[in-house]
Design an enzyme around this catalytic site. Structure first.
Site, PDB file in Angstrom:
ATOM      1  N   ALA A 105      10.654   2.846   7.847  1.00 56.52           N
ATOM      2  CA  ALA A 105       9.245   2.909   8.076  1.00 56.52           C
ATOM      3  C   ALA A 105       9.075   2.418   9.319  1.00 56.52           C
ATOM      4  CB  ALA A 105       8.398   2.376   7.013  1.00 56.52           C
ATOM      5  N   TYR A 143       5.189  -7.761  15.931  1.00 59.00           N
ATOM      6  CA  TYR A 143       5.354  -6.329  15.026  1.00 59.00           C
ATOM      7  C   TYR A 143       6.018  -5.283  15.911  1.00 59.00           C
ATOM      8  CZ  TYR A 143       3.706  -2.538  11.909  1.00 59.00           C
ATOM      9  OH  TYR A 143       3.589  -1.693  11.128  1.00 59.00           O
ATOM     10  N   LYS A 156      11.148 -11.274  11.355  1.00 63.76           N
ATOM     11  CA  LYS A 156      12.586 -11.376  10.395  1.00 63.76           C
ATOM     12  C   LYS A 156      12.653 -10.365   9.558  1.00 63.76           C
ATOM     13  CE  LYS A 156      13.683 -15.480   8.363  1.00 63.76           C
ATOM     14  NZ  LYS A 156      13.603 -16.719   7.500  1.00 63.76           N
ATOM     15  N   PHE A 191       0.764  -1.171  -0.131  1.00 64.50           N
ATOM     16  CA  PHE A 191       0.106   0.073   0.010  1.00 64.50           C
ATOM     17  C   PHE A 191       0.860   1.109  -0.231  1.00 64.50           C
ATOM     18  CE2 PHE A 191      -2.056   2.688   3.348  1.00 64.50           C
ATOM     19  CZ  PHE A 191      -2.909   3.485   2.477  1.00 64.50           C
TER      20      PHE A 191
HETATM   21  P1  NAD Z   1       1.642  -3.745   3.088  1.00 62.88           P
HETATM   22  O1  NAD Z   1       1.390  -4.875   3.700  1.00 62.88           O
HETATM   23  O2  NAD Z   1       0.532  -3.341   2.153  1.00 62.88           O
HETATM   24  O3  NAD Z   1       3.120  -3.597   2.293  1.00 62.88           O
HETATM   25  C1  NAD Z   1       4.167  -4.095   2.663  1.00 62.88           C
HETATM   26  C2  NAD Z   1       4.963  -4.671   1.661  1.00 62.88           C
HETATM   27  O4  NAD Z   1       6.037  -5.177   2.137  1.00 62.88           O
HETATM   28  C3  NAD Z   1       4.305  -5.638   0.803  1.00 62.88           C
HETATM   29  O5  NAD Z   1       4.304  -5.586  -0.370  1.00 62.88           O
HETATM   30  C4  NAD Z   1       5.129  -7.184   1.100  1.00 62.88           C
HETATM   31  O6  NAD Z   1       4.798  -8.160   0.126  1.00 62.88           O
HETATM   32  C5  NAD Z   1       6.596  -6.494   1.301  1.00 62.88           C
HETATM   33  N1  NAD Z   1       7.017  -7.348   2.201  1.00 62.88           N
HETATM   34  C6  NAD Z   1       6.942  -7.942   3.446  1.00 62.88           C
HETATM   35  N2  NAD Z   1       8.083  -8.667   3.700  1.00 62.88           N
HETATM   36  C7  NAD Z   1       8.916  -8.719   2.758  1.00 62.88           C
HETATM   37  C8  NAD Z   1      10.169  -9.240   2.696  1.00 62.88           C
HETATM   38  N3  NAD Z   1      10.912 -10.016   3.590  1.00 62.88           N
HETATM   39  N4  NAD Z   1      10.982  -9.068   1.721  1.00 62.88           N
HETATM   40  C9  NAD Z   1      10.394  -8.178   0.646  1.00 62.88           C
HETATM   41  N5  NAD Z   1       9.411  -7.623   0.766  1.00 62.88           N
HETATM   42  C10 NAD Z   1       8.469  -7.863   1.530  1.00 62.88           C
HETATM   43  O7  NAD Z   1       1.950  -2.684   4.545  1.00 62.88           O
HETATM   44  P2  NAD Z   1       1.739  -0.873   4.359  1.00 62.88           P
HETATM   45  O8  NAD Z   1       0.616  -0.346   5.047  1.00 62.88           O
HETATM   46  O9  NAD Z   1       2.104  -0.467   3.002  1.00 62.88           O
HETATM   47  O10 NAD Z   1       2.771  -0.820   5.284  1.00 62.88           O
HETATM   48  C11 NAD Z   1       4.322  -0.240   4.672  1.00 62.88           C
HETATM   49  C12 NAD Z   1       5.326  -0.235   5.919  1.00 62.88           C
HETATM   50  O11 NAD Z   1       4.930   1.065   6.804  1.00 62.88           O
HETATM   51  C13 NAD Z   1       5.436  -1.078   6.951  1.00 62.88           C
HETATM   52  O12 NAD Z   1       6.986  -1.132   7.338  1.00 62.88           O
HETATM   53  C14 NAD Z   1       4.630  -0.836   8.037  1.00 62.88           C
HETATM   54  O13 NAD Z   1       5.011  -1.383   9.227  1.00 62.88           O
HETATM   55  C15 NAD Z   1       4.724   0.770   8.088  1.00 62.88           C
HETATM   56  N6  NAD Z   1       3.491   1.260   8.530  1.00 62.88           N
HETATM   57  C16 NAD Z   1       2.415   1.330   7.903  1.00 62.88           C
HETATM   58  C17 NAD Z   1       1.031   1.928   8.601  1.00 62.88           C
HETATM   59  C18 NAD Z   1      -0.224   2.066   7.631  1.00 62.88           C
HETATM   60  O14 NAD Z   1      -0.956   2.675   8.487  1.00 62.88           O
HETATM   61  N7  NAD Z   1      -0.128   1.650   6.534  1.00 62.88           N
HETATM   62  C19 NAD Z   1       1.148   2.430   9.961  1.00 62.88           C
HETATM   63  C20 NAD Z   1       2.567   2.024  10.380  1.00 62.88           C
HETATM   64  C21 NAD Z   1       3.798   1.550   9.663  1.00 62.88           C
END
Ligand code: NAD
Ligand code: UDP
Length: 311
Positions: free
Chosen positions: A114, A145, A91, A11
């Site tokens: 992030a 997490y 991990k 996202f």
């Molecule tokens: P999301 O799940 O849509 O995106 C995460 C992406 O990381 C996915 O495309 C997934 O396939 C990829 N991924 C996960 N593990 C992986 C690995 N080992 N190797 C390669 N790719 C990997 O989540 P998001 O909402 O887009 O969140 C993105 C980042 O922002 C995350 O680090 C999350 O902790 C942080 N975050 C998001 C929010 C929110 O409200 N959306 C809030 C706090 C923190």
């Protein structure tokens, strides 16, 4: 600049790629699709400055050529996802952050982590300033997490202090918008999809817990500013307008015109009771604050899900 975005098919990662490309940068996007989707970056495939690499970042990361930045977004982020993927979540926050930092060091690139408001856990200080150390249950289900991200922050600071790496850490608060998965389990996507399908809106607990919802465009704007002109201290980026979950359900019903009922479901273990960012630091150091109201952002997001569901 030429930058690597990990988690680029997710996202937030996909919106970040859009913004960086629009600013004229070259983007190497990396993802293993564990919670992301090729559809999120399909529109970028033909872009001459966009390159996609399928890779699990918990393993050694190799990128040919120079890099000016590494923006590490890979990690499951929805509570439903990280409860289903506890080991992968630990991990990617630990090993994955280490690999991404190692790459940034080798390329002499700026690094951005992030991080998340979850580092504050179920907070005893409200709203949460960056100086608050948090109230996290390390052995509860959400610990996979929260502690992975806390470790990631500690590792990032160690690379900054010991190796002199140029680093940034953004503590992201609940963000919503297009490209969230309809079934990813987060509250905004759940409520909109339920309302559009005429299904009951599932409020967990009595719905008195609060969250503060940031529209994705505002968040990306804050993150790009932090990357360009911020410093190495953690920085909250989020919208400080706080709502109860029940209020959110009522707004979604009104904006969708849905006649769905609101039903109560059990509250997940360790679900934080309140959450609201103190954004004084982002205001002062980045001149940033959100511009999009909850109603405006929800209307745009509802349109996205309407198209998706009616396909
Ligand atoms: P999301 O799940 O849509 O995106 C995460 C992406 O990381 C996915 O495309 C997934 O396939 C990829 N991924 C996960 N593990 C992986 C690995 N080992 N190797 C390669 N790719 C990997 O989540 P998001 O909402 O887009 O969140 C993105 C980042 O922002 C995350 O680090 C999350 O902790 C942080 N975050 C998001 C929010 C929110 O409200 N959306 C809030 C706090 C923190
Ligand atoms: N929530 C809810 N109904 C749902 C999904 C979530 O009431 O269908 C609640 C959840 O218990 C939490 C809040 O909404 O109190 C935000 O949940 P989300 O999963 O979006 O993210 P969190 O802020 O907990 O990481």
């Amino acid at each position: 600049m030429r930058v690597l975005v990990t988690g680029a098919a997710g996202f937030l990662g996909s919106h970040l790629c859009d913004r960086l490309l629009a600013q004229g940068h070259r983007v190497v996007a990396m993802d293993n699709f564990i919670t992301g989707s090729p559809a999120n970056v399909a529109h970028l495939r033909e872009h001459r400055d966009f390159q996609f690499v399928l890779h699990d970042v918990t393993n050694f990361i190799e990128v040919q050529g120079p890099l000016d930045g590494v923006l590490h977004f890979a990690s499951p982020a929805s509570p439903v996802d990280y409860l289903e993927l506890p080991i992968q979540t630990l991990k990617v926050g630990s090993l994955g952050t280490h690999k991404a930092l190692g790459l940034a060091k080798a390329k002499r690139a700026r690094f951005l982590l992030a991080s998340t408001s979850e580092v504050y856990g179920d907070p005893l200080v409200h709203p949460q300033p960056e100086s608050y150390w948090g109230h996290v249950n390390p052995v509860g289900p959400r610990g996979v997490y929260d502690e992975a991200k806390r470790f990631a922050e500690a590792m990032t600071m160690a690379y900054h202090r010991y190796h002199g790496l140029d680093t940034r850490m953004v503590r992201i608060f609940n963000t919503y918008g297009a490209r969230m998965r309809p079934n990813d389990g987060r509250v905004v996507s759940n409520f909109i999809v339920q309302a559009l399908k005429g299904e009951p809106l599932t409020v967990y607990g009595d719905g008195s817990q609060t969250r503060s919802f940031c529209y994705v465009d505002d968040l990306i704007d804050g993150i790009v500013r932090l990357f360009e002109r911020g410093d190495s201290e953690p920085t909250n980026i989020g919208n400080p307008n706080e709502f109860t979950v029940r209020q959110l359900a009522e707004v979604v019903l009104r904006l969708t015109g849905s006649r769905s009922q609101i039903v109560e479901r059990p509250l997940p273990v360790d679900d934080p009771k309140v959450r609201q960012p103190d954004i004084a630091r982002a205001r002062a150091t980045l001149g940033w604050e959100p511009q999009v109201s909850l109603e405006q952002g929800l209307l745009r997001t509802i349109e996205y899900f309407r198209t998706l569901i009616c396909k």
